[in-house]
Design a protein around this motif. Structure first.
Motif, PDB file in Angstrom:
ATOM      1  N   ASP A  40       0.804  -1.220   0.000  1.00 39.29           N
ATOM      2  CA  ASP A  40       0.000   0.000   0.000  1.00 39.29           C
ATOM      3  C   ASP A  40       0.839   1.273   0.000  1.00 39.29           C
ATOM      4  O   ASP A  40       0.305   2.367   0.223  1.00 39.29           O
ATOM      5  CB  ASP A  40      -0.940   0.010   1.215  1.00 39.29           C
ATOM      6  CG  ASP A  40      -2.141  -0.888   1.000  1.00 39.29           C
ATOM      7  OD1 ASP A  40      -2.470  -1.161  -0.166  1.00 39.29           O
ATOM      8  OD2 ASP A  40      -2.751  -1.331   1.986  1.00 39.29           O
ATOM      9  N   GLY A  98      -9.498  -9.579   1.169  1.00 35.17           N
ATOM     10  CA  GLY A  98     -10.122  -8.386   0.591  1.00 35.17           C
ATOM     11  C   GLY A  98      -9.176  -7.205   0.548  1.00 35.17           C
ATOM     12  O   GLY A  98      -9.187  -6.421  -0.415  1.00 35.17           O
ATOM     13  N   ARG A 142      -6.719  -7.821  -2.310  1.00 39.62           N
ATOM     14  CA  ARG A 142      -7.383  -7.654  -3.607  1.00 39.62           C
ATOM     15  C   ARG A 142      -7.564  -6.172  -3.942  1.00 39.62           C
ATOM     16  O   ARG A 142      -7.310  -5.734  -5.067  1.00 39.62           O
ATOM     17  CB  ARG A 142      -8.730  -8.366  -3.596  1.00 39.62           C
ATOM     18  CG  ARG A 142      -9.380  -8.435  -4.982  1.00 39.62           C
ATOM     19  CD  ARG A 142     -10.695  -9.172  -4.927  1.00 39.62           C
ATOM     20  NE  ARG A 142     -10.546 -10.463  -4.276  1.00 39.62           N
ATOM     21  CZ  ARG A 142      -9.976 -11.518  -4.844  1.00 39.62           C
ATOM     22  NH1 ARG A 142      -9.510 -11.430  -6.075  1.00 39.62           N
ATOM     23  NH2 ARG A 142      -9.881 -12.657  -4.195  1.00 39.62           N
ATOM     24  N   SER A 143      -8.021  -5.405  -2.966  1.00 34.64           N
ATOM     25  CA  SER A 143      -8.211  -3.966  -3.177  1.00 34.64           C
ATOM     26  C   SER A 143      -6.890  -3.280  -3.505  1.00 34.64           C
ATOM     27  O   SER A 143      -6.825  -2.418  -4.395  1.00 34.64           O
ATOM     28  CB  SER A 143      -8.848  -3.340  -1.941  1.00 34.64           C
ATOM     29  OG  SER A 143      -8.967  -1.945  -2.085  1.00 34.64           O
ATOM     30  N   SER A 144      -5.827  -3.659  -2.804  1.00 37.23           N
ATOM     31  CA  SER A 144      -4.521  -3.046  -3.041  1.00 37.23           C
ATOM     32  C   SER A 144      -3.979  -3.408  -4.420  1.00 37.23           C
ATOM     33  O   SER A 144      -3.377  -2.581  -5.104  1.00 37.23           O
ATOM     34  CB  SER A 144      -3.535  -3.486  -1.962  1.00 37.23           C
ATOM     35  OG  SER A 144      -3.969  -3.079  -0.680  1.00 37.23           O
ATOM     36  N   ASN A 166      -5.793  -4.085  -7.028  1.00 36.27           N
ATOM     37  CA  ASN A 166      -6.577  -3.290  -7.983  1.00 36.27           C
ATOM     38  C   ASN A 166      -6.026  -1.870  -8.089  1.00 36.27           C
ATOM     39  O   ASN A 166      -5.970  -1.288  -9.180  1.00 36.27           O
ATOM     40  CB  ASN A 166      -8.042  -3.257  -7.563  1.00 36.27           C
ATOM     41  CG  ASN A 166      -8.733  -4.591  -7.722  1.00 36.27           C
ATOM     42  OD1 ASN A 166      -8.280  -5.436  -8.484  1.00 36.27           O
ATOM     43  ND2 ASN A 166      -9.819  -4.797  -7.007  1.00 36.27           N
ATOM     44  N   THR A 167      -5.627  -1.315  -6.957  1.00 38.99           N
ATOM     45  CA  THR A 167      -5.051   0.036  -6.960  1.00 38.99           C
ATOM     46  C   THR A 167      -3.770   0.083  -7.776  1.00 38.99           C
ATOM     47  O   THR A 167      -3.469   1.091  -8.430  1.00 38.99           O
ATOM     48  CB  THR A 167      -4.784   0.502  -5.525  1.00 38.99           C
ATOM     49  OG1 THR A 167      -6.014   0.503  -4.789  1.00 38.99           O
ATOM     50  CG2 THR A 167      -4.195   1.910  -5.495  1.00 38.99           C
ATOM     51  N   SER A 211      -3.314 -11.087  -8.612  1.00 35.66           N
ATOM     52  CA  SER A 211      -4.776 -11.080  -8.469  1.00 35.66           C
ATOM     53  C   SER A 211      -5.378 -12.399  -8.917  1.00 35.66           C
ATOM     54  O   SER A 211      -6.277 -12.944  -8.269  1.00 35.66           O
ATOM     55  CB  SER A 211      -5.385  -9.926  -9.282  1.00 35.66           C
ATOM     56  OG  SER A 211      -4.995  -8.676  -8.778  1.00 35.66           O
ATOM     57  N   GLN A 238     -14.964 -12.266  -9.653  1.00 34.73           N
ATOM     58  CA  GLN A 238     -13.644 -11.671  -9.420  1.00 34.73           C
ATOM     59  C   GLN A 238     -12.813 -11.625 -10.696  1.00 34.73           C
ATOM     60  O   GLN A 238     -12.108 -10.638 -10.956  1.00 34.73           O
ATOM     61  CB  GLN A 238     -12.913 -12.450  -8.322  1.00 34.73           C
ATOM     62  CG  GLN A 238     -13.517 -12.262  -6.940  1.00 34.73           C
ATOM     63  CD  GLN A 238     -12.783 -13.019  -5.865  1.00 34.73           C
ATOM     64  OE1 GLN A 238     -11.681 -13.527  -6.076  1.00 34.73           O
ATOM     65  NE2 GLN A 238     -13.378 -13.102  -4.684  1.00 34.73           N
TER      66      GLN A 238
END
Length: 430
Positions: free
Chosen positions: A187, A220, A223-225, A227-228, A249, A267
């Motif tokens: 992150d 989660g 996955r969000s990171s 995507n970023t 991913s 997903q």
């Protein structure tokens, strides 16, 4: 720590200046860092000698400190010379199967102190996802304010070494120690650290139990990171970051979802539709290196989606065919056209029932590309490969859409047999 080891390990602490090495212009600083590198080569040899002579006498703390010092040289960083890398590899080979107690010692004493001053706002002390970020709306900004770990550049290689050596059955006990530094890297606001974070996550996904990821909620977060990562489109690391993030991913999805489940399908669709098509292709269409990276990352995603690719056929085929067409002012590199043809071949195989309605579009792109190659590309290094891929695409079209043999192929051959003969002659009916 033993009296002989303490000064040696201390001398191997990577200078903080290496954190911004690429921007250093002061010659005196560069000279000092080069001198430190030469000293590090000698010190590593001394530690290797001590390890060979006193391995059985070393305490747990001594072993942890030796690994921490040597692991900093297990990478491709500017402070690492070929000599220091070789010696570090020899040292680390002695600890190729570390016990969980040794890994816990390293993570507790050599890693955690560097990251604990700026805890991840979405994790609690046990390595579980918090229901909401700690610290309120500005928590993310606070997370970047005191990054003590960046003053110890070698710690990233150490975290990577630990992740590669944690056995599957030890993750539960070490989870609260390993996931905070991994998420801190993943992150980070700098693309180079995000890339290292993605690489470490990929290593972790080879051994970490899927249920642990889901139970702690870290699945989660990761996955969000990831995507970023696909939104970092204007950095030198962008192509490598895209390929690594897409691969990670996909691995995360395959690890944490069941075969044929709606969750897996959703997903994969999000990765392809929102991550690649709607983000990368929309906002980086003027960067061939980024487009190429996104294409190179796609084959396993398309294979995993199988017939589910039908949802995206319009966007996918339009993009791949667009990349085959000639652009005299700014032509696409041959490597982009080759991977586009290979992706088209995957779509033809995976979505065979849907291909007849797209046969004209695909054949139009293939024929135009063939004409361009015949007219101007015979002397290029990729000429043979590109021609072979164009013909292979036509073979697959004939196999999964037999009507092209009697209709479109005959028309092309009748129109210009000399031009299209090598492309279409000899193709047999399925």
């Amino acid at each position: 720590m033993s009296d002989a080891l303490e000064p040696l390990v201390r001398n191997l602490q990577v200078p903080p200046d290496y954190e911004h090495y690429a921007n250093i212009t002061d010659a005196s600083v560069l000279v000092r860092l080069d001198e430190w590198k030469r000293t590090a080569d000698r010190v590593l040899l001394e530690i290797h000698g001590i390890l060979q002579q006193q391995a059985s006498e070393l305490s747990l703390a001594d072993q942890a400190n030796i690994i921490s010092a040597a692991a900093a040289f297990d990478g491709q960083d500017p402070w690492i010379t070929p000599a220091s890398r070789r010696v570090a590899e020899d040292i680390l080979e002695s600890f190729s199967n570390p016990q969980p107690t040794l890994l816990g010692q390293i993570l507790t004493q050599n890693v955690k102190p560097l990251f604990q001053l700026n805890p991840h706002p979405s994790l609690n002390a046990a390595g579980r996802k918090l229901p909401r970020p700690a610290g309120g709306p500005m928590a993310s900004q606070d997370f970047y304010d005191t990054q003590t770990w960046k003053t110890s550049p070698g710690v990233v290689n150490l975290v990577s070494w630990c992740v590669r050596h944690i056995p599957c059955d030890a993750y539960e006990a070490l989870w609260h120690l390993i996931i905070p530094p991994v998420m801190a890297l993943l992150d980070d606001y700098e693309a180079r650290y995000k890339l290292r974070g993605v690489e470490i996550v990929s290593q972790m996904l080879e051994h970490v139990p899927g249920p642990l990821l889901k139970r702690t909620g870290v699945e989660g977060l990761i996955r969000s990171s990831l995507n970023t990562c696909l939104t970092f489109l204007n950095n030198p690391e962008t192509p490598d970051l895209i390929k690594a993030a897409v691969a990670a991913s996909l691995s995360l999805t395959l690890l944490t979802t069941g075969v044929g489940s709606a969750e897996r399908f959703d997903q994969l669709c999000a990765l392809l539709g929102e991550g690649i098509i709607s983000c990368i292709w929309l906002y980086a269409s003027d960067r061939p290196d980024v487009i190429l990276a996104s294409l190179e990352a796609l084959p396993p995603v398309l294979r995993a989606l199988q017939i589910g690719n039908a949802r995206f056929l319009k966007a996918l085929i339009t993009q791949f065919v667009h990349l085959l067409r000639s652009n005299p002012l700014n032509p696409w590199p041959a490597e982009i056209q080759i991977i586009s043809l290979r992706l088209l071949s995957i779509l033809i195989e995976e979505c065979a029932p849907c291909i007849p309605r797209w046969k004209i579009t695909i054949l139009d792109g293939v024929a135009r590309c063939w004409v361009t190659v015949m007219d101007s590309g015979r002397d290029t290094p990729d000429y043979g490969v590109l021609c072979a891929e164009l013909r292979h695409t036509c073979e697959l079209l004939a196999k999964y859409c037999p009507s092209v043999m009697e209709l479109e192929y005959k028309k092309l051959l009748a129109h210009d047999p000399e031009m299209f003969g090598a492309l279409l002659n000899g193709l047999s009916k399925p």
